[in-house]
Write an enzyme that holds these catalytic residues in place. Structure first.
Site, short mmCIF file in Angstrom:
data_model
loop_
_atom_site.label_atom_id
_atom_site.label_comp_id
_atom_site.label_asym_id
_atom_site.label_seq_id
_atom_site.Cartn_x
_atom_site.Cartn_y
_atom_site.Cartn_z
N HIS A 46 74.04 68.21 63.58
CA HIS A 46 75.24 68.38 64.39
C HIS A 46 75.12 67.69 65.74
O HIS A 46 75.63 68.18 66.75
CB HIS A 46 75.54 69.86 64.59
CG HIS A 46 75.98 70.57 63.35
ND1 HIS A 46 77.14 70.27 62.68
CD2 HIS A 46 75.39 71.57 62.64
CE1 HIS A 46 77.26 71.06 61.62
NE2 HIS A 46 76.21 71.85 61.57
N ARG A 71 65.78 69.37 62.23
CA ARG A 71 66.82 69.79 61.29
C ARG A 71 67.47 68.51 60.79
O ARG A 71 68.13 67.80 61.54
CB ARG A 71 67.85 70.71 61.94
CG ARG A 71 68.94 71.12 60.94
CD ARG A 71 69.73 72.31 61.39
NE ARG A 71 70.64 72.01 62.48
CZ ARG A 71 71.49 72.91 63.01
NH1 ARG A 71 71.53 74.13 62.54
NH2 ARG A 71 72.28 72.55 64.00
N ASP A 85 57.79 61.16 58.40
CA ASP A 85 57.06 59.92 58.69
C ASP A 85 57.09 59.57 60.17
O ASP A 85 56.19 58.89 60.68
CB ASP A 85 57.64 58.76 57.87
CG ASP A 85 57.26 58.83 56.40
OD1 ASP A 85 56.40 59.68 56.04
OD2 ASP A 85 57.82 58.06 55.60
N GLU A 149 73.37 79.41 54.84
CA GLU A 149 74.59 79.39 55.64
C GLU A 149 75.87 79.35 54.80
O GLU A 149 76.92 78.95 55.28
CB GLU A 149 74.56 78.22 56.62
CG GLU A 149 74.13 76.89 56.04
CD GLU A 149 73.88 75.84 57.12
OE1 GLU A 149 74.29 76.03 58.27
OE2 GLU A 149 73.24 74.81 56.80
N ASP A 175 77.89 78.92 60.51
CA ASP A 175 78.36 78.34 59.25
C ASP A 175 78.54 79.41 58.18
O ASP A 175 79.46 79.32 57.35
CB ASP A 175 77.40 77.26 58.76
CG ASP A 175 77.66 75.91 59.42
OD1 ASP A 175 78.82 75.48 59.43
OD2 ASP A 175 76.71 75.31 59.93
#
Length: 261
Positions: A46, A71, A85, A149, A175
């Site tokens: 987000h 996230r 990575d 969520e 959510d």
């Protein structure tokens, strides 16, 4: 590869408190790195953060003692591979609504033979040791947390929690509220009931329960009920709070000035 302090705390049953990072700025990242929280969540779901910006933010956070999680934008092996990575110590995978999605997320974060993570830890393997050390320890030191969520995820929570290698659950109450038909009301009784169901299921299965919260009061509430992970705010929240405080201080100064005149 350094020990994952967050995983160590979870395995010891200790509470860990973190903050969310959404601003793709290196100086902000450095400031957040000195906040003293147990973990930092760099949000690429987000926020407008690009992969290049994520690289810079993770570089700025390198000296911090907090465990650095990302996230990812969605549950996909490419997103998870890129975050790890680049040096993330774990991933939070959003919108996991089924056991199959959870198994895929965990597999994407583990090297064979226990997973299917692609090979390319060019930066990650240079951060705390050498490549051989990273490859030997990554499967045991990378944290994988699934976000619950949706109403579907709540209904499937027992099957999700049965996923081998899952290190914890993070509930996204906002959510979840949307999914249950209560937009903007994460404290609606139906939402609270759903979160409580997830909490109890986690306790029954021995999987650490966590939640994204936006206030100290909400964090304290869920920790008192048994949460082992919780956020207590974000960089943007801290900025908004400082702006609100400054506005109040300006208003007070102007009010006092008018009274004196």
């Amino acid at each position: 590869m350094r020990d994952n302090r967050l995983l160590g705390s979870l395995r010891a049953g200790e509470v860990s408190i973190g903050s969310l990072m959404t601003i793709p700025d290196l100086f902000v990242a450095e400031a957040m790195g000195t906040a003293g929280v147990d973990f930092l969540v760099v949000d690429t779901e987000h926020s407008p953060m690009t992969t290049g910006q994520l690289h810079g933010v993770l570089t700025a956070l390198y000296p911090t003692e907090s465990t650095v999680l990302v996230r990812v934008p969605a549950h996909g092996d490419v997103y998870i591979k890129q975050a790890l990575d680049l040096g993330a110590e774990g991933v939070i995978v959003p919108s996991v609504s089924s056991a199959a999605e959870c198994r895929a997320a965990v597999a994407s974060a583990r090297y064979a033979p226990v997973g299917s993570r692609g090979f390319g830890p060019r930066r990650a393997s240079r951060l705390h040791g050498d490549r051989a050390d990273y490859l030997a320890r990554a499967n045991g030191q990378i944290a994988v947390l699934a976000m619950i969520e949706t109403g579907e995820a709540v209904e499937a929570i027992e099957e999700i929690l049965a996923t081998g290698g899952l290190d914890g659950i993070m509930v996204g109450p906002f959510d979840l509220a949307v999914s249950l038909g209560h937009l903007g009301d994460p404290e609606h009784p139906e939402v609270e009931e759903a979160v409580q169901k997830v909490l109890v299921a986690c306790q029954d299965s021995g999987v650490p329960f966590g939640i994204f919260s936006n206030s100290p009061a909400a964090t304290q509430k869920w920790v008192s009920r048994g949460a082992l992970l919780a956020t207590i705010g974000s960089d943007l929240q801290y900025l908004d709070a400082g702006i609100a405080r400054t506005r109040a201080e300006i208003a007070a100064v102007k009010s006092a000035s008018r009274k004196e005149s």
